[in-house]
Design a protein around this motif. Sequence first.
Motif, PDB file in Angstrom:
ATOM      1  N   MET A   1      24.704  30.559   3.957  1.00 32.61           N
ATOM      2  CA  MET A   1      25.082  31.532   3.070  1.00 32.61           C
ATOM      3  C   MET A   1      26.548  32.355   3.282  1.00 32.61           C
ATOM      4  O   MET A   1      27.598  32.486   2.610  1.00 32.61           O
ATOM      5  CB  MET A   1      24.009  33.137   3.047  1.00 32.61           C
ATOM      6  N   LEU A   2      26.641  33.051   4.451  1.00 28.85           N
ATOM      7  CA  LEU A   2      27.687  32.723   5.069  1.00 28.85           C
ATOM      8  C   LEU A   2      29.193  31.428   4.660  1.00 28.85           C
ATOM      9  O   LEU A   2      29.686  32.269   3.768  1.00 28.85           O
ATOM     10  CB  LEU A   2      28.375  32.534   6.186  1.00 28.85           C
TER      11      LEU A   2
ATOM     12  N   ARG B   1      40.012  42.195   5.331  1.00 33.43           N
ATOM     13  CA  ARG B   1      38.056  42.224   5.643  1.00 33.43           C
ATOM     14  C   ARG B   1      38.123  40.957   6.391  1.00 33.43           C
ATOM     15  O   ARG B   1      36.295  41.056   6.819  1.00 33.43           O
ATOM     16  CB  ARG B   1      38.496  40.567   4.053  1.00 33.43           C
TER      17      ARG B   1
ATOM     18  N   ALA C   1      35.802  29.819   6.313  1.00 38.36           N
ATOM     19  CA  ALA C   1      33.880  29.568   6.326  1.00 38.36           C
ATOM     20  C   ALA C   1      33.738  28.254   7.337  1.00 38.36           C
ATOM     21  O   ALA C   1      32.335  28.707   8.251  1.00 38.36           O
ATOM     22  CB  ALA C   1      33.694  28.668   4.943  1.00 38.36           C
TER      23      ALA C   1
ATOM     24  N   VAL D   1      33.760  41.145   7.662  1.00 35.94           N
ATOM     25  CA  VAL D   1      33.051  39.581   7.717  1.00 35.94           C
ATOM     26  C   VAL D   1      32.622  39.484   9.254  1.00 35.94           C
ATOM     27  O   VAL D   1      31.725  39.083   9.587  1.00 35.94           O
ATOM     28  CB  VAL D   1      34.238  38.350   7.858  1.00 35.94           C
TER      29      VAL D   1
ATOM     30  N   ASP E   1      34.671  31.280  -1.149  1.00 40.84           N
ATOM     31  CA  ASP E   1      34.772  31.424  -2.590  1.00 40.84           C
ATOM     32  C   ASP E   1      36.785  31.777  -2.535  1.00 40.84           C
ATOM     33  O   ASP E   1      37.437  32.354  -1.646  1.00 40.84           O
ATOM     34  CB  ASP E   1      34.116  32.419  -3.475  1.00 40.84           C
TER      35      ASP E   1
ATOM     36  N   TYR F   1      29.528  32.095   0.941  1.00 45.45           N
ATOM     37  CA  TYR F   1      30.454  33.596   0.606  1.00 45.45           C
ATOM     38  C   TYR F   1      32.467  33.076   1.080  1.00 45.45           C
ATOM     39  O   TYR F   1      32.885  34.057   0.665  1.00 45.45           O
ATOM     40  CB  TYR F   1      29.574  34.282   1.635  1.00 45.45           C
ATOM     41  N   LEU F   2      32.453  33.054   1.759  1.00 44.63           N
ATOM     42  CA  LEU F   2      33.968  32.596   2.427  1.00 44.63           C
ATOM     43  C   LEU F   2      33.987  31.426   1.781  1.00 44.63           C
ATOM     44  O   LEU F   2      35.629  31.245   1.785  1.00 44.63           O
ATOM     45  CB  LEU F   2      33.559  32.619   4.213  1.00 44.63           C
TER      46      LEU F   2
END
Length: 192
Positions: A185-186, A147, A82, A151, A192, A189-190
Amino acid sequence: MAHVPTEVRRQQFIEAAIEVIAREGADGATTRKIAEAAGAPLATLHYCFQTKENLLWAIFEHLHQIVQADLEAAVPDARPAADIAADLLNGTMRRAASEPAANRAQVEIWLWAERNDPAMAVKQYDTYLQAWMGFLRAATPPLPEERLETVVRVIFGLIDGLNMQLITHGDEEMILRETATATAMLTAYLGD
């Protein structure tokens, strides 16, 4: 008149071409206009690059090397994905806002390649894709390989959209605020 070494002249043409392409688009940036902007003979431009396509690729490589060096300096490895992704997004958009002619020229070259030389467009995209996947491979813990590419493509989508807004409106403060929102936002998401 003193002789100008070929490498110096090549760099002069690249810098002049960036300004001309930013102003007139890749199609409107004729080799004649670029040579005039560089203050050099048209024949010398053709000697240095042979074709407009070669000049456009040289500009792409030049701009990519600058962005890559900036990001290498600003994106330390061995951090969470992230954080690295946030640095890539922020660093790219800060450079785009601070170097509008270079940013616009790069977009124009991609669009020209997509219309005129799709293989060149794919090569440009893949150059960035591989470089950015390399940055994210250094994350701790690492992202799963399956993934990773997704990304990076999502980050590119954010950058492409923010770039279009920047080019359209030219509002640096707005784009930096919107980049902060996209980064939040990014990272959510990352994270988590």
